[in-house]
Design a protein around this motif. Structure first.
Motif, PDB file in Angstrom:
ATOM      1  N   ALA A 265       0.811  -1.223   0.000  1.00 16.42           N
ATOM      2  CA  ALA A 265       0.000   0.000   0.000  1.00 16.42           C
ATOM      3  C   ALA A 265       0.846   1.275   0.000  1.00 16.42           C
ATOM      4  CB  ALA A 265      -0.963  -0.012   1.180  1.00 16.42           C
ATOM      5  N   PRO A 266       1.909   1.377   0.795  1.00 12.71           N
ATOM      6  CA  PRO A 266       2.703   2.618   0.744  1.00 12.71           C
ATOM      7  C   PRO A 266       3.323   2.862  -0.633  1.00 12.71           C
ATOM      8  CG  PRO A 266       3.187   1.434   2.762  1.00 12.71           C
ATOM      9  CD  PRO A 266       2.337   0.523   1.918  1.00 12.71           C
ATOM     10  N   ALA A 267       3.754   1.795  -1.294  1.00 12.78           N
ATOM     11  CA  ALA A 267       4.338   1.967  -2.626  1.00 12.78           C
ATOM     12  C   ALA A 267       3.281   2.439  -3.615  1.00 12.78           C
ATOM     13  CB  ALA A 267       4.962   0.669  -3.102  1.00 12.78           C
TER      14      ALA A 267
ATOM     15  N   ALA B 213       0.945   6.768  -6.839  1.00 13.16           N
ATOM     16  CA  ALA B 213      -0.203   7.622  -7.138  1.00 13.16           C
ATOM     17  C   ALA B 213       0.149   9.082  -6.919  1.00 13.16           C
ATOM     18  CB  ALA B 213      -1.396   7.224  -6.275  1.00 13.16           C
ATOM     19  N   HIS B 214       0.872   9.363  -5.840  1.00 11.30           N
ATOM     20  CA  HIS B 214       1.289  10.741  -5.573  1.00 11.30           C
ATOM     21  C   HIS B 214       2.220  11.252  -6.671  1.00 11.30           C
ATOM     22  CE1 HIS B 214       2.350  14.323  -3.373  1.00 11.30           C
ATOM     23  NE2 HIS B 214       3.625  14.001  -3.485  1.00 11.30           N
ATOM     24  N   GLU B 215       3.127  10.404  -7.121  1.00  8.27           N
ATOM     25  CA  GLU B 215       4.039  10.809  -8.195  1.00  8.27           C
ATOM     26  C   GLU B 215       3.277  11.088  -9.489  1.00  8.27           C
ATOM     27  OE1 GLU B 215       6.786   7.580  -8.345  1.00  8.27           O
ATOM     28  OE2 GLU B 215       8.037   8.388  -6.729  1.00  8.27           O
ATOM     29  N   ARG B 216       2.268  10.263  -9.795  1.00  4.19           N
ATOM     30  CA  ARG B 216       1.468  10.500 -11.000  1.00  4.19           C
ATOM     31  C   ARG B 216       0.697  11.808 -10.897  1.00  4.19           C
ATOM     32  NH1 ARG B 216       0.132   4.818 -10.641  1.00  4.19           N
ATOM     33  NH2 ARG B 216      -1.859   5.437  -9.735  1.00  4.19           N
ATOM     34  N   VAL B 217       0.115  12.064  -9.727  1.00  5.31           N
ATOM     35  CA  VAL B 217      -0.628  13.315  -9.528  1.00  5.31           C
ATOM     36  C   VAL B 217       0.319  14.512  -9.629  1.00  5.31           C
ATOM     37  CG1 VAL B 217      -1.903  14.673  -7.819  1.00  5.31           C
ATOM     38  CG2 VAL B 217      -2.480  12.284  -8.198  1.00  5.31           C
TER      39      VAL B 217
END
Length: 79
Positions: A18-20, A25-29
């Motif tokens: 989950a953390p990965a 997801a944060h990097e994509r955003v």
């Protein structure tokens, strides 16, 4: 068969934790936001270039009007 860098464990499938997934997801955003910011910056730069052209056109127009008023009496005095 699988990724050569991941050790194979019999009976278990590879999974992402989950953390990965949250980090990806944060990097994509963040990338989407950065791309959107660059797009808006390009639009602003284009608008500034158009505004600069309009301002120079106005300056040349004012200078032309002043020169025309300055030379008008000279042209009227000539026979």
């Amino acid at each position: 068969m699988g990724d050569p860098y991941l050790p194979e464990r019999y009976g278990f499938e590879a999974f992402d934790c989950a953390p990965a997934l949250r980090l990806e997801a944060h990097e994509r955003v963040a990338k989407l936001q950065h791309d959107a910011l660059l797009h808006r910056l390009e639009k602003i730069e284009g608008a500034l270039e158009r505004l600069e052209k309009r301002l120079w056109l106005a300056v040349y127009g004012v200078v032309g009007a002043i020169l025309a008023q300055a030379f008008h009496p000279l042209l009227a005095a000539l026979p």
